[in-house]
Design an enzyme around this catalytic site. Sequence first.
Site, PDB file in Angstrom:
ATOM      1  CE  LYS A  74      -1.722   1.611   4.140  1.00 30.13           C
ATOM      2  NZ  LYS A  74      -1.345   3.043   4.184  1.00 30.13           N
ATOM      3  CG  ASN A  75       2.038   2.717   3.313  1.00 30.56           C
ATOM      4  OD1 ASN A  75       1.212   3.018   3.089  1.00 30.56           O
ATOM      5  ND2 ASN A  75       2.560   2.432   4.692  1.00 30.56           N
TER       6      ASN A  75
ATOM      7  NE  ARG B  83      -0.640  11.859   6.634  1.00 27.54           N
ATOM      8  CZ  ARG B  83      -0.340  12.852   7.210  1.00 27.54           C
ATOM      9  NH1 ARG B  83      -1.110  14.096   7.653  1.00 27.54           N
ATOM     10  NH2 ARG B  83       0.949  13.137   7.272  1.00 27.54           N
TER      11      ARG B  83
ATOM     12  CB  CYS C 286      -4.469   6.068  10.863  1.00 27.37           C
ATOM     13  SG  CYS C 286      -4.890   4.361   9.803  1.00 27.37           S
TER      14      CYS C 286
ATOM     15  CG  ASP D 270       3.063   0.843   9.874  1.00 30.84           C
ATOM     16  OD1 ASP D 270       2.021   1.586   9.942  1.00 30.84           O
ATOM     17  OD2 ASP D 270       4.046   1.436   9.242  1.00 30.84           O
TER      18      ASP D 270
ATOM     19  CB  VAL E  45       7.168   6.339  14.698  1.00 32.62           C
ATOM     20  CG1 VAL E  45       6.896   7.134  13.157  1.00 32.62           C
ATOM     21  CG2 VAL E  45       8.497   5.378  14.411  1.00 32.62           C
TER      22      VAL E  45
HETATM   23  N1  EPU Z   1       5.817  14.166  11.022  1.00 32.69           N
HETATM   24  C1  EPU Z   1       6.024  15.642  11.110  1.00 32.69           C
HETATM   25  N2  EPU Z   1       5.837  16.578  10.290  1.00 32.69           N
HETATM   26  C2  EPU Z   1       5.423  16.356   9.095  1.00 32.69           C
HETATM   27  C3  EPU Z   1       5.435  14.747   8.814  1.00 32.69           C
HETATM   28  C4  EPU Z   1       5.691  13.871   9.512  1.00 32.69           C
HETATM   29  O1  EPU Z   1       6.068  15.919  12.440  1.00 32.69           O
HETATM   30  O2  EPU Z   1       5.360  17.022   8.068  1.00 32.69           O
HETATM   31  C5  EPU Z   1       6.153  13.341  12.098  1.00 32.69           C
HETATM   32  C6  EPU Z   1       4.968  12.496  12.303  1.00 32.69           C
HETATM   33  O3  EPU Z   1       3.958  13.243  13.053  1.00 32.69           O
HETATM   34  C7  EPU Z   1       5.555  11.216  12.917  1.00 32.69           C
HETATM   35  C8  EPU Z   1       6.561  11.143  12.220  1.00 32.69           C
HETATM   36  O4  EPU Z   1       6.981  12.431  11.564  1.00 32.69           O
HETATM   37  O5  EPU Z   1       5.544  11.622  14.238  1.00 32.69           O
HETATM   38  C9  EPU Z   1       6.767  10.013  11.177  1.00 32.69           C
HETATM   39  O6  EPU Z   1       6.002  10.285   9.970  1.00 32.69           O
HETATM   40  P1  EPU Z   1       6.186  10.007   8.500  1.00 32.69           P
HETATM   41  O7  EPU Z   1       5.996  11.288   7.792  1.00 32.69           O
HETATM   42  O8  EPU Z   1       7.128   9.189   8.282  1.00 32.69           O
HETATM   43  O9  EPU Z   1       4.642   9.195   8.299  1.00 32.69           O
HETATM   44  P2  EPU Z   1       3.786   9.116   7.067  1.00 32.69           P
HETATM   45  O10 EPU Z   1       4.571   9.306   5.599  1.00 32.69           O
HETATM   46  O11 EPU Z   1       2.717  10.016   7.113  1.00 32.69           O
HETATM   47  C10 EPU Z   1       3.977   6.733   6.305  1.00 32.69           C
HETATM   48  C11 EPU Z   1       3.060   5.381   6.169  1.00 32.69           C
HETATM   49  C12 EPU Z   1       2.653   5.167   7.740  1.00 32.69           C
HETATM   50  C13 EPU Z   1       3.582   4.622   8.536  1.00 32.69           C
HETATM   51  C14 EPU Z   1       4.719   5.795   8.447  1.00 32.69           C
HETATM   52  C15 EPU Z   1       5.905   5.173   9.280  1.00 32.69           C
HETATM   53  C16 EPU Z   1       2.107   5.981   4.025  1.00 32.69           C
HETATM   54  C17 EPU Z   1       0.955   6.687   3.460  1.00 32.69           C
HETATM   55  N3  EPU Z   1       1.836   5.813   5.407  1.00 32.69           N
HETATM   56  O12 EPU Z   1       3.261   7.684   7.042  1.00 32.69           O
HETATM   57  O13 EPU Z   1       1.821   4.074   7.372  1.00 32.69           O
HETATM   58  O14 EPU Z   1       3.478   4.279   9.768  1.00 32.69           O
HETATM   59  O15 EPU Z   1       5.055   6.133   7.053  1.00 32.69           O
HETATM   60  O16 EPU Z   1       6.553   4.213   8.611  1.00 32.69           O
HETATM   61  O17 EPU Z   1       2.894   5.737   3.440  1.00 32.69           O
HETATM   62  C18 EPU Z   1      -0.241   2.525   7.709  1.00 32.69           C
HETATM   63  O18 EPU Z   1       0.164   2.042   6.806  1.00 32.69           O
HETATM   64  O19 EPU Z   1      -1.256   2.079   8.507  1.00 32.69           O
HETATM   65  C19 EPU Z   1       0.631   3.828   7.996  1.00 32.69           C
HETATM   66  C20 EPU Z   1       0.029   4.672   8.899  1.00 32.69           C
END
Ligand code: EPU
Length: 455
Positions: free
Chosen positions: A40-41, A113, A137, A327, A349
């Site tokens: 998915k990601n 997202r 989520c 995850d 995280v």
């Molecule tokens: N963060 C910030 N500011 C930002 C972006 C992120 O403070 O602008 C913080 C977040 O709040 C968090 C941390 O940085 O505390 C990490 O967030 P990240 O940006 O890495 O997560 P994401 O890209 O929003 C993706 C996956 C998530 C997975 C995380 C970590 C997708 C669509 N989502 O989220 O997957 O948990 O990376 O590996 O790729 C899931 O599949 O259930 C899921 C939540």
Amino acid sequence: MNALTQDSLKAALRLGLASDTILIEGGKPLHGTVDVRGAKNLVTKAMVAALLADTPSVLHDVPAIADVNVVTGMLGAYGVAVATDGKGTYRLDPKNVERAHFAEIDALAGESRIPILFCGPLLHRLGEALIPDLGGCRIGNRPINFHMDALRAFGAVVDKSYEGIRLTAPNGLRGANIELPYPSVGATEQVLLTGVLAAGTTELRNAAIEPEILDLIAILQKMGAIITVEPNRVIFIEGVDRLDGYEHRAMFDRNEAASWASAALATRGDIFVSGAGQKDLTTFLNVYRKVGGAFDVREDGIRFWHPGGELQAVEFETDVHPGFMTDWQQPLIVALTQAQGRSVVHETVYENRFGFTEALNAMGADIRVVPGGIDTPTRRVPRRPLEQSAIIQGPTPLTGADIVVPDLRGGFSHLIAALTASGRSRVSNLGLIGRGYERFTDKLTDLGADFELVD
Ligand code: EPU
């Protein structure tokens, strides 16, 4: 290939889930084989990347999940023609990219997202991007400040309005020097998808290097991009003038694989996860082995099983890659409720990813969540301000309960808990699980689970 129209998408969004509630008669080990397809990601981001090209892209192994339908709908609204063979191959033709109505985008984006990753490609193609308020989520604040700061560094102008965010690039996008405050997956993807067509070179420091990001880089390289991954989380992107479409088979879904592995352990079962690969799961496999789970890596997948006897308590921290993924903790915690002794899981995280443990406690688990986290002599990942720790005392028998799914990974853990528990559980709000788990009720049938879908 069949073209995907908005009507066919609306039908597909239900993903064959005629019902949003499942009644599970638990306590039966799961046995059998499940197929895991594209992650998915990765898949959702690869689909956005198609927007950057002048020619069509072909993506194989796309799972039938709601997040894919959200991105398909959004691409369609921007004029990308999306067609599928119905078996997981998608063709994405960006020839007629055009502006979309904000209301349409807002309605399509739903809980996902992914819309934020349209920013760079839309700025390149249309000179403007309108992004609705983001979902995802409910696992923490999930701010987008890293994304917006990076886009500003490329020369984008960000205006916030009551409906969302409007970005423009009056002087075009130029390569930038960016250091992320944290190796964010999404922000790294944002920089990649923007930097590839920006004028000049981009240097990104403190980048995320998850396997899904490396797969996205492979896709962008096929398209004509020049991206170098250096040691110490540094990525260089040399901007090019144009990109072609790609053909790519998506890497497997590591999160789904770890979820079924945990289900095998918690239910004392035996599941062959076809399509799972060892290299991208080594950290998970280490912890699985320490808990007492057995696995056998084969050419076409990994067999996971409970070898009998008692499971052992463990301690670990979630972290960015190559650490233990955030995850993976929710499904594995269900198995830890069945392990002998006191396990400790530090979530570093996200600040709110233990909410799902309340339902496990209602089923008989003994899990205490400590806001702010705890220090232990063995932990390795440095403390983060928003972290939490969960202390799981086991083994505790679980009994069936009524549960409302709170989020994607927490929801799948609830399914595992219900399958592990003695007696009947009623799990509702299943649609959330369909965001990321393909045909999961069919897979449960294949594994011999005793359940019924109800209205
Ligand atoms: N963060 C910030 N500011 C930002 C972006 C992120 O403070 O602008 C913080 C977040 O709040 C968090 C941390 O940085 O505390 C990490 O967030 P990240 O940006 O890495 O997560 P994401 O890209 O929003 C993706 C996956 C998530 C997975 C995380 C970590 C997708 C669509 N989502 O989220 O997957 O948990 O990376 O590996 O790729 C899931 O599949 O259930 C899921 C939540």
